[in-house]
Each structure stands twice: as C-alpha cells, then as structure tokens.
Design an enzyme around this catalytic site. Structure first.
Site, PDB file in Angstrom:
ATOM      1  N   CYS A 143      17.366  45.328  35.159  1.00 58.78           N
ATOM      2  CA  CYS A 143      16.192  45.914  34.492  1.00 58.78           C
ATOM      3  C   CYS A 143      16.404  47.282  33.853  1.00 58.78           C
ATOM      4  O   CYS A 143      16.000  47.504  32.712  1.00 58.78           O
ATOM      5  CB  CYS A 143      15.046  46.010  35.491  1.00 58.78           C
ATOM      6  SG  CYS A 143      14.343  44.402  35.845  1.00 58.78           S
ATOM      7  N   ALA A 197      11.684  30.293  37.275  1.00 58.11           N
ATOM      8  CA  ALA A 197      11.876  30.342  38.733  1.00 58.11           C
ATOM      9  C   ALA A 197      13.037  31.257  39.077  1.00 58.11           C
ATOM     10  O   ALA A 197      13.933  30.878  39.828  1.00 58.11           O
ATOM     11  CB  ALA A 197      12.115  28.927  39.263  1.00 58.11           C
ATOM     12  N   ASP A 232      10.848  25.441  35.839  1.00 59.33           N
ATOM     13  CA  ASP A 232      11.958  26.114  35.163  1.00 59.33           C
ATOM     14  C   ASP A 232      12.672  25.078  34.304  1.00 59.33           C
ATOM     15  O   ASP A 232      12.766  23.912  34.691  1.00 59.33           O
ATOM     16  CB  ASP A 232      12.921  26.708  36.209  1.00 59.33           C
ATOM     17  CG  ASP A 232      13.787  27.814  35.641  1.00 59.33           C
ATOM     18  OD1 ASP A 232      13.597  28.981  36.039  1.00 59.33           O
ATOM     19  OD2 ASP A 232      14.666  27.509  34.800  1.00 59.33           O
ATOM     20  N   ASN A 275      10.201  52.118  34.991  1.00 56.73           N
ATOM     21  CA  ASN A 275      11.646  51.942  35.131  1.00 56.73           C
ATOM     22  C   ASN A 275      12.415  53.086  34.484  1.00 56.73           C
ATOM     23  O   ASN A 275      13.435  53.536  35.015  1.00 56.73           O
ATOM     24  CB  ASN A 275      12.077  50.598  34.531  1.00 56.73           C
ATOM     25  CG  ASN A 275      11.957  49.477  35.551  1.00 56.73           C
ATOM     26  OD1 ASN A 275      11.675  49.723  36.723  1.00 56.73           O
ATOM     27  ND2 ASN A 275      12.153  48.250  35.118  1.00 56.73           N
ATOM     28  N   GLU A 330       5.627  43.121  36.987  1.00 55.44           N
ATOM     29  CA  GLU A 330       6.147  43.144  38.358  1.00 55.44           C
ATOM     30  C   GLU A 330       6.861  44.471  38.594  1.00 55.44           C
ATOM     31  O   GLU A 330       7.463  45.018  37.689  1.00 55.44           O
ATOM     32  CB  GLU A 330       7.084  41.962  38.595  1.00 55.44           C
ATOM     33  CG  GLU A 330       8.206  41.793  37.560  1.00 55.44           C
ATOM     34  CD  GLU A 330       9.447  42.590  37.847  1.00 55.44           C
ATOM     35  OE1 GLU A 330       9.588  43.058  38.982  1.00 55.44           O
ATOM     36  OE2 GLU A 330      10.275  42.737  36.921  1.00 55.44           O
ATOM     37  N   PHE A 331       6.764  44.948  39.838  1.00 53.95           N
ATOM     38  CA  PHE A 331       7.489  46.163  40.211  1.00 53.95           C
ATOM     39  C   PHE A 331       8.400  45.872  41.398  1.00 53.95           C
ATOM     40  O   PHE A 331       8.654  46.740  42.228  1.00 53.95           O
ATOM     41  CB  PHE A 331       6.501  47.294  40.551  1.00 53.95           C
ATOM     42  CG  PHE A 331       5.653  47.722  39.378  1.00 53.95           C
ATOM     43  CD1 PHE A 331       6.194  48.507  38.365  1.00 53.95           C
ATOM     44  CD2 PHE A 331       4.333  47.333  39.274  1.00 53.95           C
ATOM     45  CE1 PHE A 331       5.429  48.895  37.272  1.00 53.95           C
ATOM     46  CE2 PHE A 331       3.548  47.717  38.190  1.00 53.95           C
ATOM     47  CZ  PHE A 331       4.095  48.503  37.183  1.00 53.95           C
ATOM     48  N   LEU A 381      12.309  56.075  36.868  1.00 51.54           N
ATOM     49  CA  LEU A 381      13.168  55.884  38.045  1.00 51.54           C
ATOM     50  C   LEU A 381      14.638  56.067  37.665  1.00 51.54           C
ATOM     51  O   LEU A 381      15.396  56.775  38.348  1.00 51.54           O
ATOM     52  CB  LEU A 381      12.956  54.485  38.635  1.00 51.54           C
ATOM     53  CG  LEU A 381      11.605  54.257  39.321  1.00 51.54           C
ATOM     54  CD1 LEU A 381      11.374  52.780  39.603  1.00 51.54           C
ATOM     55  CD2 LEU A 381      11.526  55.059  40.621  1.00 51.54           C
TER      56      LEU A 381
HETATM   57  C1  UDX Z   1      12.951  38.085  34.170  1.00 49.70           C
HETATM   58  C2  UDX Z   1      13.197  39.159  33.127  1.00 49.70           C
HETATM   59  O1  UDX Z   1      14.596  39.378  33.022  1.00 49.70           O
HETATM   60  C3  UDX Z   1      12.510  40.441  33.443  1.00 49.70           C
HETATM   61  O2  UDX Z   1      12.528  41.287  32.325  1.00 49.70           O
HETATM   62  C4  UDX Z   1      11.115  40.239  33.767  1.00 49.70           C
HETATM   63  O3  UDX Z   1      10.559  41.407  34.260  1.00 49.70           O
HETATM   64  C5  UDX Z   1      10.901  39.086  34.694  1.00 49.70           C
HETATM   65  O4  UDX Z   1      11.613  37.934  34.313  1.00 49.70           O
HETATM   66  P1  UDX Z   1      14.261  37.534  36.381  1.00 49.70           P
HETATM   67  O5  UDX Z   1      13.280  36.707  37.137  1.00 49.70           O
HETATM   68  O6  UDX Z   1      15.131  38.465  37.156  1.00 49.70           O
HETATM   69  O7  UDX Z   1      13.537  38.501  35.388  1.00 49.70           O
HETATM   70  O8  UDX Z   1      15.114  36.596  35.406  1.00 49.70           O
HETATM   71  P2  UDX Z   1      15.916  35.293  35.774  1.00 49.70           P
HETATM   72  O9  UDX Z   1      16.317  35.324  37.200  1.00 49.70           O
HETATM   73  O10 UDX Z   1      16.916  35.122  34.692  1.00 49.70           O
HETATM   74  O11 UDX Z   1      14.810  34.150  35.655  1.00 49.70           O
HETATM   75  C6  UDX Z   1      14.247  33.694  34.478  1.00 49.70           C
HETATM   76  C7  UDX Z   1      14.113  32.178  34.588  1.00 49.70           C
HETATM   77  O12 UDX Z   1      13.378  31.678  33.466  1.00 49.70           O
HETATM   78  C8  UDX Z   1      15.450  31.431  34.605  1.00 49.70           C
HETATM   79  O13 UDX Z   1      15.539  30.664  35.769  1.00 49.70           O
HETATM   80  C9  UDX Z   1      15.396  30.562  33.349  1.00 49.70           C
HETATM   81  O14 UDX Z   1      16.031  29.304  33.520  1.00 49.70           O
HETATM   82  C10 UDX Z   1      13.900  30.409  33.140  1.00 49.70           C
HETATM   83  N1  UDX Z   1      13.528  30.056  31.771  1.00 49.70           N
HETATM   84  C11 UDX Z   1      14.039  30.732  30.723  1.00 49.70           C
HETATM   85  C12 UDX Z   1      12.618  29.027  31.562  1.00 49.70           C
HETATM   86  O15 UDX Z   1      12.153  28.380  32.500  1.00 49.70           O
HETATM   87  N2  UDX Z   1      12.242  28.746  30.274  1.00 49.70           N
HETATM   88  C13 UDX Z   1      12.776  29.384  29.192  1.00 49.70           C
HETATM   89  O16 UDX Z   1      12.438  29.066  28.047  1.00 49.70           O
HETATM   90  C14 UDX Z   1      13.705  30.427  29.433  1.00 49.70           C
HETATM   91  C1  UDX Z   2      14.104  48.204  39.671  1.00 43.59           C
HETATM   92  C2  UDX Z   2      12.772  48.893  39.970  1.00 43.59           C
HETATM   93  O1  UDX Z   2      12.903  49.694  41.140  1.00 43.59           O
HETATM   94  C3  UDX Z   2      11.674  47.862  40.132  1.00 43.59           C
HETATM   95  O2  UDX Z   2      10.421  48.505  40.337  1.00 43.59           O
HETATM   96  C4  UDX Z   2      11.618  46.998  38.884  1.00 43.59           C
HETATM   97  O3  UDX Z   2      10.618  46.019  38.996  1.00 43.59           O
HETATM   98  C5  UDX Z   2      12.969  46.366  38.612  1.00 43.59           C
HETATM   99  O4  UDX Z   2      13.979  47.373  38.528  1.00 43.59           O
HETATM  100  P1  UDX Z   2      15.956  46.997  41.129  1.00 43.59           P
HETATM  101  O5  UDX Z   2      16.748  46.941  39.869  1.00 43.59           O
HETATM  102  O6  UDX Z   2      15.831  45.785  41.963  1.00 43.59           O
HETATM  103  O7  UDX Z   2      14.466  47.460  40.810  1.00 43.59           O
HETATM  104  O8  UDX Z   2      16.615  48.101  42.070  1.00 43.59           O
HETATM  105  P2  UDX Z   2      16.426  49.643  42.412  1.00 43.59           P
HETATM  106  O9  UDX Z   2      16.254  49.777  43.856  1.00 43.59           O
HETATM  107  O10 UDX Z   2      15.421  50.286  41.558  1.00 43.59           O
HETATM  108  O11 UDX Z   2      17.886  50.205  42.087  1.00 43.59           O
HETATM  109  C6  UDX Z   2      18.430  50.171  40.775  1.00 43.59           C
HETATM  110  C7  UDX Z   2      19.799  50.774  40.763  1.00 43.59           C
HETATM  111  O12 UDX Z   2      19.756  52.178  40.995  1.00 43.59           O
HETATM  112  C8  UDX Z   2      20.758  50.215  41.836  1.00 43.59           C
HETATM  113  O13 UDX Z   2      22.041  50.037  41.271  1.00 43.59           O
HETATM  114  C9  UDX Z   2      20.764  51.297  42.891  1.00 43.59           C
HETATM  115  O14 UDX Z   2      21.936  51.281  43.670  1.00 43.59           O
HETATM  116  C10 UDX Z   2      20.657  52.534  42.025  1.00 43.59           C
HETATM  117  N1  UDX Z   2      20.111  53.704  42.740  1.00 43.59           N
HETATM  118  C11 UDX Z   2      18.844  53.663  43.254  1.00 43.59           C
HETATM  119  C12 UDX Z   2      20.872  54.866  42.840  1.00 43.59           C
HETATM  120  O15 UDX Z   2      22.013  54.914  42.365  1.00 43.59           O
HETATM  121  N2  UDX Z   2      20.331  55.957  43.476  1.00 43.59           N
HETATM  122  C13 UDX Z   2      19.076  55.956  43.999  1.00 43.59           C
HETATM  123  O16 UDX Z   2      18.652  56.983  44.542  1.00 43.59           O
HETATM  124  C14 UDX Z   2      18.309  54.778  43.891  1.00 43.59           C
END
Ligand code: UDX
Ligand code: UDX
Length: 457
Positions: free
Chosen positions: A272, A9, A33, A220, A157-158, A223
């Site tokens: 990411c 979650a 979770d 990723n 996911e994106f 980007l």
């Molecule tokens: C995560 C990954 O970091 C990313 O690479 C992927 O694309 C999507 O999942 P995110 O949702 O940002 O991204 O991570 P986080 O906010 O840390 O959430 C993961 C959750 O999984 C945590 O709440 C954690 O408690 C839970 N978890 C982890 C479980 O429920 N079971 C487990 O065994 C391990």
């Molecule tokens: C990214 C991807 O965009 C998303 O598709 C994927 O699923 C997860 O990783 P996120 O990390 O949420 O998403 O943010 P993003 O908007 O991509 O920005 C990433 C970092 O790059 C930030 O620190 C942002 O400030 C920086 N950034 C972005 C720049 O410095 N310059 C830019 O032009 C765009």
C-alpha cells in the site's frame, strides 16, 4: 437479512468479510473472485493468506453465513450490498505509468455489476482509489437505459497486515462517505448499521464521498512519512553517534508527536504505502499542484535511499566485496506476522546482494514461498532455508530484514561459532541486543546506531 457480496478475495476482502459475517449472523455474506484457485483455498483448511486469528473467524461462520464462490455473475444478481476490493495496482503502462492507479479491474468490475444487476444495489468502494473515482463508478453504473438505482459509498479499509482481524474487531475508526441525497443517506445508514453491530457508534464517522476517498490516501501518506522522517534522521545518527532509538523515545514522549510508527528500519514495504503515495503524487500533478506532488514524492525517494544505504553499508563494512561470500538474510516478509512479500525491502536488499554475486541464503518462518515467486529470475541464485541456524552456517554475515520475534530469541553464541570470521550482523530492524552480540564476537552495524566493530588484531 441482507445479501452482502464482496468482489475480490484478497488480503482485504477475505478478512473483512469474515469478520462482518461473524459479527452479523443474520446477514448472508458471499466472497467471490475471478481467481478460482484462491476461492478453493478459502474453502479449504489452508487459507490463501496467513493472518493471526483469521482461520478461527473463518471456521466459525464458513458455510453458515459466510461463503466463498467463483460464480461472480450469479452472486452479483442476488446481492443487495456489494463491497468491491479488487486490486488497484500502480499503472505500468501509458499515461501515469509508475504513479497513477491502474483502474482497469475496477472499471471491469463496475461494468460486470451493471450487466448482472436486476435490482437496486449499494456499491461500496473498499479498495483504495484516487479521489473522485466514485463519480466514474456512478457514471458507469447509470450508463444503460434501465437506469437501475445504484448508490456508491466509500468505506476505505485501514487494515494493517498481521493485525487485520484485531483492526477489524476493534477499529480506531470506521469511515463511511456517501452522497448527501436521500438515497445516498439511506445507503450510508445501511453500511453504518453493519458496523454498528460491534463498533461503538462514535467511532463510525461519516463524511462526504470525496473526503472519505482521499482520507485513505492521506492516512497512508502520513504513516509512511513518519517512517521516512525517522529513517532520514537515522542516517544523520550514523554520522554523529546519536542513537535513533533514544531519539525516537525522546520525541515520541511529546504527546503531540506520539510514540508509534517511529521505528527506524531498512525501509517500509507492503502493497500500500508506495502505491498510495505515488497515486497521491499523480493526483497532485493532475490537479496542477507540482509543489505538493514533490513534497510527497520525497517520502518514497527517502525510502529507496534507506534501502540502498543499508546494502551499501553491508558492502563497505565487508571490505567492499561480498562476491562468493555467504550472507544469511533473516526475513523476507515486508514486516513480521505476515507471509506477504509485496514491495518488501528484504527482497530489494536480496536482489542487490545477488547482483554483487554474494551467495545469498534467505530464511523466514512464513514468507519463503512468496519470496521465491517475487524474486523471479533472481530466485535461482538464492537458497531458501526455513531454519535460521542452518542459514547462518558458514555465513560471513547475517542481515536482519524482518522483525520476527523468533530472530530475537535465537542462540547467537551457537550461531557465531558456526559462522565464518570475522562475523557481521547488520540489524535492519533494531531488534537485537547489540552490546551482547558484540561481546560474543560479532561486528554489529544497526540502523541509526554507532557501529560496534572489533579492532583488527
Ligand atoms: C486490494 C488493493 O490492492 C488495495 O489498494 C485496496 O485497498 C484493497 O484491495 P488486496 O486485497 O491486498 O488489496 O489485493 P489482492 O490480495 O491482490 O486481492 C485482490 C483480489 O481481487 C485478487 O484475489 C484478484 O484475483 C481479485 N480480482 C481482481 C477479481 O476478483 N476481479 C478482478 O477483476 C480483478
Ligand atoms: C498499512 C497501513 O498501516 C494500513 O492502515 C493500510 O490499510 C495498509 O497499509 P501495512 O502495509 O499492512 O498497513 O503495514 P504497516 O504496519 O503500516 O507497515 C508498513 C511498513 O512500514 C512495513 O514494512 C513496516 O515494517 C514498516 N514500518 C512500520 C517501519 O519501518 N517502522 C515503523 O515504525 C512502522
């Protein structure tokens, strides 16, 4: 009606499932979770993450067809479709430490699914994973005598934080990969049908499993590569009086290049980009492609260089010493519109200045709690101040580290009057009006721009 379950979650699982529940009222969606406090927060008025529009979506379907629960085992048994979005951080130990993905939570989850399943299930990879992880998942799921029918589908996911709800509601594309077998195709169709509730069919693309898994890493990497590319040129601009924003505009108008992701900055952060590129680097090494690995690794190195360059610039501009000087850092989040500070360049700059014994004050509208946690020991040497005006009082410098719109609209004349002189602004996001700040009296240094420094009187 299908019973849809999401394990994890977090930033991905919560918003994704909330939108699926809202768009598919006939399905029952449960998010579980292992972290019970997170589940309690999802059930409360104070959701565990800040994301524009998220609360409205959650409130529209929570306790109708969207449920948050700590009972992982029970809901596995009941589910028809299981999305897995547990975290896959960079490994910190053993082989591949610092690069490879740590798949321990992933594997544990696969084993848990097997243990508590009594009926056929579709298991959907939502987390970002190394290419060919589905193969390992299939092996685990088919490792006991019952040989229950499981189909593994990849649906990366994106979501971009800050716009996650918008991205889910109106995605550029939805990617679904599955085995080219009768049951693989049926499983793929079941996931297509979920998204087809609101996503035009031509934007739902289907591929083989491995292309889908690898596309996420590649998206990723591309980007992040654009940001490192423009940041590398920002260094050259600072030597030559070229202006990085003029260059970004000029090249971005070439329709082959396009204008997005060309904002030079103090560096990219977030959970990411770095993790996924290092994972890609590790995979290339694993498959015997060292040249390809080095190519992508440089994107991460350039990002480290950009952050180091930024705090070196603060130090050298301020007469090579910041010890005992108050410096106000505007922004802790890794980008605007999120409370997330994971891998935030702001915190790296903060640590470097603490190391230089500056008196650091950090201000941010949403990210101070996370910043305090992420800074660990260093947090004791930082003041956390929600009000940017108060943060700037008696400061020798302000550094803009997150592009929060509220920082653009501040009264910089009043701020200037309250600061120690000479007063500096370091704009790590190029969001301020540098000429007008200069005319107020500030010395202004911005990424990829000629410096605006008042001559000594
Ligand atoms: C995560 C990954 O970091 C990313 O690479 C992927 O694309 C999507 O999942 P995110 O949702 O940002 O991204 O991570 P986080 O906010 O840390 O959430 C993961 C959750 O999984 C945590 O709440 C954690 O408690 C839970 N978890 C982890 C479980 O429920 N079971 C487990 O065994 C391990
Ligand atoms: C990214 C991807 O965009 C998303 O598709 C994927 O699923 C997860 O990783 P996120 O990390 O949420 O998403 O943010 P993003 O908007 O991509 O920005 C990433 C970092 O790059 C930030 O620190 C942002 O400030 C920086 N950034 C972005 C720049 O410095 N310059 C830019 O032009 C765009």
């Amino acid at each position: 009606m299908a019973n849809i379950l999401c394990i994890g979650a977090g930033y991905v699982g919560g918003p994704t499932m909330a939108v699926i529940a809202q768009k598919c009222p006939e399905h029952r969606v449960v998010v579980v979770d292992i972290d019970g406090t997170k589940i309690t927060a999802w059930q409360s008025d104070r959701l565990p993450i800040y994301e524009p529009g998220l609360k409205e979506v959650v409130l529209s379907c929570r306790d109708k067809n969207l449920f948050f629960s700590p009972e992982v085992e029970r809901h596995i048994a009941e589910a028809d479709i299981i999305f897995v979005s547990v975290n896959t951080p960079t490994k910190t130990f053993g082989q591949g430490a610092g690069k490879a993905a740590d798949l321990q939570y992933w594997e544990k989850t696969a084993r848990l699914i097997l243990q508590h399943s009594r009926t056929p299930k579709i298991v959907v990879e939502k987390s970002t994973l190394p290419v060919r992880t589905a193969e390992a998942m299939e092996q685990i799921l088919h490792s006991d005598d019952r040989d229950l029918p499981f189909d593994v589908v990849s649906n990366p996911e994106f979501l971009s934080e800050g716009t996650a709800i918008r991205n889910m509601e109106n995605p550029d594309r939805v990617l679904i990969g599955a085995r080219d077998t009768p049951s693989g195709r049926r499983a793929m169709q079941a996931i297509v049908d979920i998204y087809a509730h609101w996503v035009p069919r031509e934007r739902i693309i289907t591929t083989n499993l491995w292309s889908s898994e690898l596309s996420k890493l590649v998206a990723n990497a591309f980007l992040a590569q654009r940001i490192s590319s423009i940041n590398s040129i920002s260094a050259l601009c600072e030597k030559t009086e070229a202006d990085i924003q003029e260059i970004a505009h000029a090249i971005g108008l070439d329709s082959r290049i396009g204008p997005r992701f060309l904002n030079a900055s103090v560096g990219f952060g977030g959970s990411c980009f770095k993790k996924d590129i290092l994972n890609l680097v590790y995979l290339c090494e694993h498959y015997g492609l060292p040249e390809v690995a080095r190519y992508w690794e440089q994107v991460v190195r350039m990002n480290e260089y950009q952050q180091a360059r930024f705090h070196s610039c603060i130090l050298s501009s301020m007469f090579n010493t910041v010890a005992g000087k108050r410096i106000a850092l505007f922004g802790g989040a890794f980008k605007a519109n999120t409370s997330d500070t994971r891998e935030s360049p702001a915190l790296n700059v903060c640590r470097a200045l603490v190391e230089e014994r500056a008196e650091v004050v950090l201000t941010d509208p949403y990210a101070l709690d996370n910043a305090r946690i992420d800074l660990g020991e260093d947090a004791r040497r930082v003041t956390f101040e929600p009000d940017p005006y108060a943060a700037a009082v008696n400061a020798h410098a302000i550094a803009i580290l997150t592009e929060w719109p509220l920082f653009v609209d501040l009264d910089y004349e009043a701020i200037y009057r309250s600061m120690a002189k000479p007063a500096f602004i370091f704009d790590g996001r190029n969001i301020l009006d540098h000429r007008s700040l200069f005319s107020i009296g500030f010395n202004v240094q911005a990424i990829g721009k000629p410096p605006l420094i008042h001559p000594a009187r």
